[in-house]
Design a protein around this motif. Structure first.
Motif: not given
Length: 171
Positions: A151-171
């Protein structure tokens, strides 16, 4: 006009009359309103279709709108679920939106395809950006989505809310 088309035309006109333009988020254009609800072009704008297309539908002409267009018109007219069901019935669509609530599955051939792209990260996203499948490189680069609860495997949610994603996508 056949009975079904006349009924559809009448339903759309009545529904349009009941929507307050200011509540629908439309700015005042300074013109005198000759109708108490939305104008045809305003419904078309809110639904993302051409004015001509919506006018033909409201005139009861034989056109076959897609389920997505019917849902957009239902939202533009602020129809409740019963109203949307009635609209779908008048147009001849199934009573519920087609497969929009069904579980999505990836065919075995698609798994083979993304696994064959071994040197490139590849994801298969569902209708609402749910991650349905990922190859080895995608799991290494982004995240191992298989370890995330379904239920949490949502790419958009992951990009915006996951700390690892925020560090991976700096912009």
């Amino acid at each position: 006009m056949t009975g079904l088309n006349r009924e559809l035309a009448d339903f759309l006109r009545r529904a349009r009359d009941h929507v307050d333009p200011s509540r629908a988020g439309l700015p005042s254009d300074g013109r005198v309103r000759r109708v108490k609800g939305l104008r045809r072009e305003e419904v078309a704008l809110l639904a993302g279709v051409s004015t001509d297309y919506y006018a033909r539908l409201e005139q009861g002409r034989r056109i076959n709108p897609s389920p997505a267009v019917v849902e957009a018109i239902g939202r533009a007219l602020e129809l409740d679920e019963a109203g949307r069901t009635h609209l779908r019935d008048l147009i001849g669509l199934p009573s519920s939106p087609t497969k929009s609530r069904s579980v999505q599955r990836v065919r075995p051939g698609l798994y083979q395809l993304i696994d064959a792209l071994d040197g490139e990260p590849a994801l298969v996203l569902g209708r609402r950006t749910d991650v349905l499948a990922a190859n080895r490189m995608a799991k290494a680069l982004f995240a191992d989505f298989d370890k995330i609860p379904p239920k949490e495997r949502n790419y958009a949610r992951w990009i915006f809310l996951n700390e690892d994603a925020r560090s991976l996508f700096a912009d």
